[in-house]
Each structure stands twice: as structure tokens, then as C-alpha cells.
Write a protein that holds these residues in place. Structure first.
Motif, PDB file in Angstrom:
ATOM      1  N   SER A 195      65.026   9.915 -23.582  1.00 12.28           N
ATOM      2  CA  SER A 195      65.431   9.581 -24.939  1.00 12.28           C
ATOM      3  C   SER A 195      66.793  10.190 -25.241  1.00 12.28           C
ATOM      4  O   SER A 195      67.220  11.153 -24.594  1.00 12.28           O
ATOM      5  CB  SER A 195      64.398  10.071 -25.961  1.00 12.28           C
ATOM      6  N   SER A 196      67.467   9.631 -26.222  1.00 13.82           N
ATOM      7  CA  SER A 196      68.720  10.174 -26.718  1.00 13.82           C
ATOM      8  C   SER A 196      68.864   9.779 -28.180  1.00 13.82           C
ATOM      9  O   SER A 196      68.235   8.821 -28.646  1.00 13.82           O
ATOM     10  CB  SER A 196      69.922   9.660 -25.908  1.00 13.82           C
ATOM     11  N   SER A 197      69.668  10.513 -28.908  1.00 16.36           N
ATOM     12  CA  SER A 197      69.918  10.203 -30.317  1.00 16.36           C
ATOM     13  C   SER A 197      71.316  10.671 -30.680  1.00 16.36           C
ATOM     14  O   SER A 197      71.859  11.599 -30.073  1.00 16.36           O
ATOM     15  CB  SER A 197      68.871  10.859 -31.218  1.00 16.36           C
TER      16      SER A 197
ATOM     17  N   GLN B  23      72.001   6.745 -37.969  1.00 16.94           N
ATOM     18  CA  GLN B  23      71.375   7.497 -36.878  1.00 16.94           C
ATOM     19  C   GLN B  23      70.837   6.491 -35.872  1.00 16.94           C
ATOM     20  O   GLN B  23      70.133   5.541 -36.243  1.00 16.94           O
ATOM     21  CB  GLN B  23      70.228   8.363 -37.422  1.00 16.94           C
ATOM     22  N   GLN B  24      71.178   6.707 -34.595  1.00 20.04           N
ATOM     23  CA  GLN B  24      70.660   5.848 -33.526  1.00 20.04           C
ATOM     24  C   GLN B  24      69.723   6.645 -32.638  1.00 20.04           C
ATOM     25  O   GLN B  24      70.023   7.775 -32.248  1.00 20.04           O
ATOM     26  CB  GLN B  24      71.794   5.265 -32.686  1.00 20.04           C
ATOM     27  N   GLU B  25      68.565   6.039 -32.299  1.00 21.44           N
ATOM     28  CA  GLU B  25      67.586   6.657 -31.404  1.00 21.44           C
ATOM     29  C   GLU B  25      67.218   5.654 -30.319  1.00 21.44           C
ATOM     30  O   GLU B  25      66.892   4.506 -30.618  1.00 21.44           O
ATOM     31  CB  GLU B  25      66.321   7.065 -32.165  1.00 21.44           C
TER      32      GLU B  25
ATOM     33  N   ASP C 263      64.757   5.236 -26.847  1.00 20.69           N
ATOM     34  CA  ASP C 263      63.672   5.719 -25.996  1.00 20.69           C
ATOM     35  C   ASP C 263      63.503   4.752 -24.825  1.00 20.69           C
ATOM     36  O   ASP C 263      63.514   3.529 -25.010  1.00 20.69           O
ATOM     37  CB  ASP C 263      62.355   5.809 -26.770  1.00 20.69           C
TER      38      ASP C 263
END
Length: 327
Positions: free
Chosen positions: A105-107, A140-142, A144
Motif C-alpha cells: 500500500s501507499s498513500s 488524499q490518494q490511497e 492498495d
């Protein structure tokens, strides 16, 4: 694209990618006379995944309208089980299976300047809304990513010298990869979702060369590499939605037949615990140029979402425990 290499040793590991039944000699000689052997492994694996773009909401930050892109590596655990049998003719037969399960994951946060051009629409490239962003936005970007992989294979080969052997490997593997890309804008309470699932079925034929070099009475060094050609069917199921009071969503399914190169290299340090049992600390690298990559809809030309191919690198670090049996 960034890489993260995690070297925590969790156990033994086979090579990532479909080739699983390679038949190297763990006892320090390519001409070992034991009738058959069994190996089990569990190890840490990192996959360097391609980028993924959120297609339902696209912005122009000065280089044209484009999806909001992010990338996340996948970390997980590999398991392998391999049986080999020496034949009286000098040839060796191997069969094996491998399973991998991992996620990543990254954000990130980013600002949307006032009057930034934007477009949104359906996954088929239509129903476009065009405008300029009102006010200054905070988003905000998430991302997975989940990967689940299973493969079975068989190898057939023989020694070329006292330390070098050659094998032909045939394998079949299936992989499921899920991307979940969410962009939330707080000022206007907007949520944009792009979910993409890939199913890949791969048949591969590979030629492998390997060598085991004695270092001391108990220690030896293993080197190996293979080059293979794969036939792959890739299917993409994609979903995107936009929510701002009302929910607007669209879906798309695309499949294609691919072919391409898969290469791998590995290195191992073997320790003979006893004459019939050995432990190996190993590292392996795999390159696959047929990885499907999501291509977001183009709201300028009206083209629907689809996928192209890119390369993926896999790194495995772990231990392999081997046990050989006499007839």
C-alpha cells in the motif's frame, strides 16, 4: 518506479515466476547418486509493481489532462515444495509447486490549485464533465495492491560436468492481482474510486543452467539462471466510481493473449547439516515483461480504459531445507 528490498529471512523460497520445478543438486555435486529428494521452502518476497492511475478523476497540472498515478510494492511470503528423482540413465526428473501471497500500500496528500482544469466520466471514455477547479482543493490518494500466485511445474535434465547441469522446465501458473485506488477531496467531500483486478494464466517453457561449487567439506555455493518464453492469457475487470451526494459508476472487462520473455537468476550458500540434509541461504531475482498494466480512459480522445504490458521484478530472500533419500 521505486523499489523496496526487504531482507528479513523467513524461511526457504523458490524463484518467483512460473518456473518452480528446477532440479539443482543440494549436496555439492551435479552428479549426485541419491535416488530422490524432497525440498520445502518458505521465504520473504518483494515485487516491484507497476504504477496504477485513478481514472475517474483526471487533472491538468501543466502537462495535459492525466490520471492521478501512484505506485506500491508488494511484500509477502513464498512457499515451495519440490520432489526430484534420479534415473539410472543419468537424467533427473523434478516436479514442484509454488504459492505466493502478498500485499502492499501507499498513500500521499496533494493540493489542487484554484482553476486547475479537470475532467471526469465513465470508464468507457464517455459522459465527460469538463471544468476548472473552484478554490484550492486538498486531496488524499490511497493505493492498495494484493497479489495471489500459484504455479506447478516439471523439469527434466542431466549433468554436463561434475558441477554444472542443464534442465528443461515446463510450468503452468495462475495469478490474481487487485488494485484499489481511492482519491478523496476534502473541501467538496468528493470520492473517486478505481478498482482493477487482473487474472493471468501462464504456460512457460524455460532452459536452465546451474552449478554447485564446493567451498569446504560442508559448505558449497549454488549459482543458477534461466531464460524462458511464456504464453499468457490476461483478463482485466475494472470498476470506477465518483461520489458527491450521488454515486456514478461504470465497469469494463478486457482480455488479451500475450507472449514474452521471463528470466531469472539465483545465488545460494549451502550448508550440509548431515550427509542427507542441507540448509541453503538464497536470493533470487525474476524479470517478467508481460505484466498487465491498467490504462485509464482518455477523456480527451474518448477512448475506453484498457491495459498494456510492462515489466515486473521479483526479489526473494530466504532459506531452503532439503532432504535426500536413498532407495
Amino acid at each position: 518506479m521505486r523499489r523496496t528490498l526487504k531482507g528479513l529471512l523467513l524461511g526457504a523460497a523458490a524463484l518467483m515466476a512460473p518456473t518452480v520445478a528446477y532440479a539443482d543438486d543440494d549436496e555439492g555435486s551435479a552428479t549426485n547418486s541419491h535416488s530422490h529428494s524432497i525440498r520445502f521452502g518458505i521465504g520473504a518476497t518483494t515485487l516491484d509493481m507497476p504504477e496504477h492511475g485513478g481514472g475517474s478523476f483526471q487533472l491538468d497540472f501543466g502537462s495535459g489532462i492525466a490520471p492521478i498515478v501512484d505506485q506500491a510494492d508488494v511484500d509477502g511470503t513464498s512457499y515451495d515444495l519440490v520432489f526430484t528423482r534420479n534415473l539410472s540413465s543419468g537424467w533427473r526428473l523434478g516436479i514442484g509447486a509454488r504459492y505466493f501471497d502478498g500485499d502492499g500500500s501507499s498513500s500521499r496528500s496533494f493540493a489542487i490549485p484554484n482553476a486547475t482544469p479537470f475532467r471526469r466520466g465513465s470508464i468507457t471514455g464517455g459522459s465527460v464533465v469538463v471544468g476548472g477547479w473552484g478554490g484550492v482543493g486538498a486531496a488524499q490518494q490511497e493505493l492498495d495492491v494484493d497479489v495471489n500466485d500459484f504455479a506447478v511445474g516439471a523439469s527434466f535434465g542431466r549433468p554436463l560436468t561434475d558441477v554444472v547441469r542443464a534442465d528443461l522446465v515446463v510450468s503452468y501458473g495462475t495469478r490474481e492481482t487487485d488494485y484499489r485506488n481511492r482519491v478523496s477531496e476534502t473541501n467538496f467531500s468528493e470520492l473517486y474510486i478505481t478498482n482493477t483486478s487482473f487474472t493471468e494464466d501462464t504456460l512457460e517453457i524455460a532452459a536452465r543452467l546451474s552449478a554447485t561449487l564446493p567451498l569446504t567439506e560442508r559448505f558449497s555455493l549454488s549459482l543458477g539462471g534461466s531464460a524462458g518464453w511464456g504464453l499468457r492469457n490476461a483478463e482485466m475487470d475494472a470498476f470506477q466510481s465518483y461520489q458527491n451526494g450521488l454515486l456514478t459508476s461504470s465497469t469494463l472487462q478486457v482480455d488479451d493473449d500475450l507472449d514474452g520473455f521471463i528470466g531469472r537468476a539465483d545465488l545460494g550458500l549451502n550448508f550440509a547439516i548431515m550427509p542427507s540434509t542441507s540448509l541453503q541461504v538464497m536470493a533470487s531475482y525474476v524479470y517478467d515483461d508481460m505484466t498487465p498494466v491498467y490504462v485509464a480512459p482518455n477523456y480527451v480522445t474518448g477512448a475506453a480504459a484498457t491495459f498494456t504490458t510492462d515489466n515486473i521484478s521479483g526479489f526473494t530472500y530466504g532459506l531452503r531445507l532439503s532432504r535426500q533419500f536413498e532407495r
